[in-house]
Design a protein around this motif. Structure first.
Motif, PDB file in Angstrom:
ATOM      1  N   GLU A 102       0.828  -1.200   0.000  1.00 44.69           N
ATOM      2  CA  GLU A 102       0.000   0.000   0.000  1.00 44.69           C
ATOM      3  C   GLU A 102       0.867   1.257   0.000  1.00 44.69           C
ATOM      4  O   GLU A 102       0.581   2.226  -0.691  1.00 44.69           O
ATOM      5  CB  GLU A 102      -0.934   0.009   1.225  1.00 44.69           C
ATOM      6  CG  GLU A 102      -2.039  -1.037   1.168  1.00 44.69           C
ATOM      7  CD  GLU A 102      -3.064  -0.768   0.095  1.00 44.69           C
ATOM      8  OE1 GLU A 102      -2.768  -1.090  -1.070  1.00 44.69           O
ATOM      9  OE2 GLU A 102      -4.147  -0.252   0.395  1.00 44.69           O
ATOM     10  N   ASP A 105       2.571   1.595  -3.570  1.00 46.26           N
ATOM     11  CA  ASP A 105       1.631   2.050  -4.597  1.00 46.26           C
ATOM     12  C   ASP A 105       1.262   3.507  -4.395  1.00 46.26           C
ATOM     13  O   ASP A 105       1.183   4.283  -5.344  1.00 46.26           O
ATOM     14  CB  ASP A 105       0.353   1.190  -4.557  1.00 46.26           C
ATOM     15  CG  ASP A 105       0.584  -0.180  -5.181  1.00 46.26           C
ATOM     16  OD1 ASP A 105       1.567  -0.321  -5.927  1.00 46.26           O
ATOM     17  OD2 ASP A 105      -0.206  -1.097  -4.900  1.00 46.26           O
ATOM     18  N   HIS A 106       1.047   3.870  -3.125  1.00 48.71           N
ATOM     19  CA  HIS A 106       0.656   5.244  -2.838  1.00 48.71           C
ATOM     20  C   HIS A 106       1.763   6.209  -3.246  1.00 48.71           C
ATOM     21  O   HIS A 106       1.512   7.208  -3.913  1.00 48.71           O
ATOM     22  CB  HIS A 106       0.344   5.377  -1.347  1.00 48.71           C
ATOM     23  CG  HIS A 106      -0.261   6.684  -0.982  1.00 48.71           C
ATOM     24  ND1 HIS A 106      -1.531   7.045  -1.332  1.00 48.71           N
ATOM     25  CD2 HIS A 106       0.248   7.734  -0.310  1.00 48.71           C
ATOM     26  CE1 HIS A 106      -1.787   8.250  -0.890  1.00 48.71           C
ATOM     27  NE2 HIS A 106      -0.721   8.699  -0.268  1.00 48.71           N
ATOM     28  N   MET A 108       4.064   5.728  -5.422  1.00 49.67           N
ATOM     29  CA  MET A 108       4.250   5.743  -6.879  1.00 49.67           C
ATOM     30  C   MET A 108       3.221   6.624  -7.573  1.00 49.67           C
ATOM     31  O   MET A 108       3.493   7.169  -8.643  1.00 49.67           O
ATOM     32  CB  MET A 108       4.197   4.317  -7.430  1.00 49.67           C
ATOM     33  CG  MET A 108       5.471   3.536  -7.134  1.00 49.67           C
ATOM     34  SD  MET A 108       5.381   1.837  -7.740  1.00 49.67           S
ATOM     35  CE  MET A 108       5.528   2.080  -9.511  1.00 49.67           C
ATOM     36  N   LEU A 109       2.056   6.786  -6.963  1.00 48.21           N
ATOM     37  CA  LEU A 109       1.057   7.674  -7.561  1.00 48.21           C
ATOM     38  C   LEU A 109       1.529   9.129  -7.532  1.00 48.21           C
ATOM     39  O   LEU A 109       0.973   9.989  -8.210  1.00 48.21           O
ATOM     40  CB  LEU A 109      -0.296   7.552  -6.845  1.00 48.21           C
ATOM     41  CG  LEU A 109      -1.107   6.288  -7.163  1.00 48.21           C
ATOM     42  CD1 LEU A 109      -2.417   6.277  -6.380  1.00 48.21           C
ATOM     43  CD2 LEU A 109      -1.414   6.184  -8.661  1.00 48.21           C
TER      44      LEU A 109
ATOM     45  N   ARG B   6       0.833   5.299 -16.610  1.00 49.66           N
ATOM     46  CA  ARG B   6       1.591   4.875 -15.439  1.00 49.66           C
ATOM     47  C   ARG B   6       0.656   4.821 -14.213  1.00 49.66           C
ATOM     48  O   ARG B   6       0.609   3.818 -13.510  1.00 49.66           O
ATOM     49  CB  ARG B   6       2.725   5.873 -15.203  1.00 49.66           C
ATOM     50  CG  ARG B   6       3.656   5.446 -14.102  1.00 49.66           C
ATOM     51  CD  ARG B   6       4.825   6.421 -13.988  1.00 49.66           C
ATOM     52  NE  ARG B   6       5.697   6.006 -12.905  1.00 49.66           N
ATOM     53  CZ  ARG B   6       5.479   6.293 -11.637  1.00 49.66           C
ATOM     54  NH1 ARG B   6       4.415   7.011 -11.310  1.00 49.66           N
ATOM     55  NH2 ARG B   6       6.287   5.869 -10.697  1.00 49.66           N
ATOM     56  N   ILE B  10      -0.562   1.479 -12.095  1.00 50.72           N
ATOM     57  CA  ILE B  10      -0.303   1.296 -10.651  1.00 50.72           C
ATOM     58  C   ILE B  10      -1.595   0.856  -9.957  1.00 50.72           C
ATOM     59  O   ILE B  10      -1.618  -0.092  -9.168  1.00 50.72           O
ATOM     60  CB  ILE B  10       0.214   2.606 -10.019  1.00 50.72           C
ATOM     61  CG1 ILE B  10       1.595   2.967 -10.575  1.00 50.72           C
ATOM     62  CG2 ILE B  10       0.286   2.481  -8.497  1.00 50.72           C
ATOM     63  CD1 ILE B  10       2.051   4.357 -10.221  1.00 50.72           C
TER      64      ILE B  10
END
Lengths: 352, 252
Positions: A102, A105-106, A108-109, B6, B10
């Motif tokens: 989590e 992913d967070h 990477m956003l 991208r 994700i």
């Protein structure tokens, strides 16, 4: 860091057939300097979260403008989002996913490469006392661990401004104290500006450089905790008189120390009044009482609490306004007679 | 645009990882097409002559395909409510990621599931004697994916609007019943009375079913395929717009 002017947010709610308009935020002006930790204090429903949601671009204000981290929330929401971290009341990690996934992913956003987020995330897990929990699911974490994970998610992209919405609600006292350390570290270690909402007086007192009090969608005060307390005109001096017949005498002595004699109360064997600079005045008072042969069971000198401030500003106690159970309701222990009272005594459980 | 790809991938990877960790999701997803085909297909075989078709599975598989696409996707939104309740949606919305990407990543997952189901359905249909044109198969699956994407997007939008399983479930049921009855998924509308067929003209999904059927049968120049394609694109565009709008203004 934050500059808001005239923020208004109205919601329409429906009750039966009549539509009512609720002004959740009603003309809020707010300034937060870089590096400041500001506590946003108010009862439930006062408009804290709504204001926060406007400042974090989640909600478009009905009226007013706000600049956050140098960008306008209405016209440059992308830039605002890149610069801030937000930890909502609900958190943000899904209970059935792995904590580390989590966080990655967070992060990477925010456009960060996986390797960078993973490295930073693991460092933060160490810093926030979550060692070995990288692959654990949030549903198997304690309340305090879950909250620290939420904070890791909120700061994994290294924002300069962090919003924390009720960070310690629902935690037990130990977990609260532990989380406070980590919130303090946000500024000390990372130099972050922090705006946190809370309905706990002691929390605002313990963490913030400055406290902004909001009630019914309006800011009713904004100052340091000490200055706010000073507005309540003095410390509370409470004398418990051994002989009920001498109560009036004791009250007469106390009246000389106060500006307004109506403020002296005689209740139940106690004489109470708000005395400016009680630390200096009380030793003399005690000598006088002793000289006149008035024996005291106890003397209590209490610095005003933020609860007193809230009461003075709004006419209601924060606890009454709120119904949320306070972290503790214990009054300060009475100070034995004759104890030097020059230093401020406990502020009702505020210093834990 | 690369930012969009991208961001959405994700979100997609995250969704897929969570779903794959749930064996029930995988097994039910795979079992669904098999059960439909094995338990319902044989009932149609003796009746197929009356529908004006020759091969029961060439006729039946397209209907099943659309049914899987529509009904599976309608339920996609339920998992979103759970995520919303735990603050996941809000946490995603406070990042600079595109709002459409937050929705699209979830749609990829639903479309992947539908695509795998379609492959199973077609593979099994083939074994049972389906006789479909290869180009028609590709076109038919494409239409189904568009329609499934539309339904999944609408389901996500509905989930973020209602924010409650208790409100959403009856709404989905209310929508599904007329879709099932008026789309000719199980039996062709053409065998019914004229008034019922007229009524079904107003059901967009019926035209998609007709389109997929025409394309499987190899009638690539037919008006059925044209209308089916048109409706799939229109529904997909509308649902995507609605879904994105709810992610944009969602008011948690």
């Amino acid at each position: 860091m934050i500059r808001a002017r005239g923020l208004v947010q109205t919601f329409s709610t429906r009750q039966g057939r009549t539509k009512a308009e609720v002004r959740a935020v009603d003309g809020v002006d707010l300034d937060v300097e870089e590096g400041e930790v500001v506590g946003f204090l108010g009862p439930n429903g006062a408009g804290k979260t709504t204001t926060l949601r406007i400042l974090t671009t989640l909600l478009r204000p009905t009226a007013g403008t706000a600049t956050v981290a140098g960008y306008d929330v209405a016209t440059q929401p992308q830039d605002v989002r890149r610069s801030i971290g937000y930890v909502s009341q609900a958190g943000g990690a899904f209970s059935g996913a792995r904590a580390g996934d989590e966080v990655v992913d967070h992060g990477m956003l925010y456009g960060l490469p996986r390797s960078v987020v993973e490295k930073r995330g693991k460092e933060l897990f160490e810093q926030l006392d979550l060692p070995g929990l990288w692959t654990r699911m949030p549903r198997n974490m304690s309340g305090g661990q879950k909250r620290r994970l939420d904070i890791v998610m909120g700061i994994v992209h290294d924002p300069t401004l962090v919003f924390l919405d009720e960070p310690t609600t629902g935690l037990d006292p130990q977990a609260r104290a532990n989380l406070w350390e980590h919130i303090r570290a946000l500024r000390e270690r990372r130099g972050a500006t922090v705006l946190l909402t809370t309905h706990y007086l002691d929390e605002a007192d313990a963490l913030s450089d400055r406290i902004v009090i909001i009630d019914h969608g309006r800011i009713v005060a904004s100052d340091t905790a000490d200055n706010l307390k000073a507005q309540v005109a003095g410390d509370l001096v409470d004398l418990e008189v051994a002989d009920p017949l001498r109560l009036a005498d004791a009250a007469e002595r106390l009246v000389r120390l106060v500006d307004d004699e109506r403020s002296v109360e005689v209740v139940d064997g106690h004489v109470r009044a708000r005395v400016p600079r009680a630390g200096r005045a009380v030793p003399g008072l005690l000598r006088e009482l002793e000289a006149s042969g008035i024996t005291l069971e106890s003397v209590e000198v209490r610095r005003p609490t933020l609860d007193d401030v809230f009461l003075a500003l709004t006419g209601r106690s924060l606890r009454d306004a709120d119904h949320a159970p306070g972290p503790d309701g214990a009054a300060a222990p009475p100070v034995p007679a004759g104890t030097p009272t020059g230093t401020p005594t406990t502020t009702e459980g505020a210093l834990r | 645009m690369s930012g969009f790809l991208r961001d959405s991938s994700i979100v997609f990877r995250r969704q897929l990882r969570m779903n794959l960790r749930n064996p029930a999701w995988v097994i039910i997803g795979m079992l669904q097409p098999i059960l439909y085909l094995l338990l319902f297909g044989p009932l149609l075989e003796p009746l197929i002559g009356q529908f004006g078709a020759t091969n029961a599975y060439t006729f039946f598989v397209p209907g099943m395909l659309v049914q899987l696409g529509v009904f599976g996707a309608f339920f996609a939104g339920f998992s979103l409510i759970g995520e919303w309740r735990e603050g996941v949606i809000e946490a995603e919305r406070v990042t600079p990621a595109s709002r459409t990407a937050l929705l699209a990543g979830r749609l990829y997952r639903d479309l992947l599931q539908l695509f795998v189901q379609a492959l199973i359905l077609i593979g099994l249909g083939d074994l049972l004697g389906m006789d479909a044109s290869p180009i028609g198969l590709v076109l038919g699956v494409l239409l189904t994916l568009l329609l499934g994407g539309a339904c999944a997007a609408a389901s996500n939008a509905l989930a973020l609007t209602t924010k409650s399983e208790d409100v959403m479930a009856p709404v989905i049921n209310m929508v599904m019943l007329p879709v099932l009855l008026l789309s000719g998924i199980l039996l062709p509308m053409a065998i019914g009375p004229a008034w019922l067929e007229r009524a079904s003209d107003f059901m967009p999904i019926r035209h998609v079913v007709d389109g997929v059927r025409a394309s499987f049968a190899g009638d690539l120049a037919s008006s059925g395929l044209l209308w089916g394609g048109l409706w799939s694109v229109v529904l997909f565009a509308l649902a995507l717009w609605w879904g994105t709008a709810t992610f944009r203004r969602e008011n948690a």
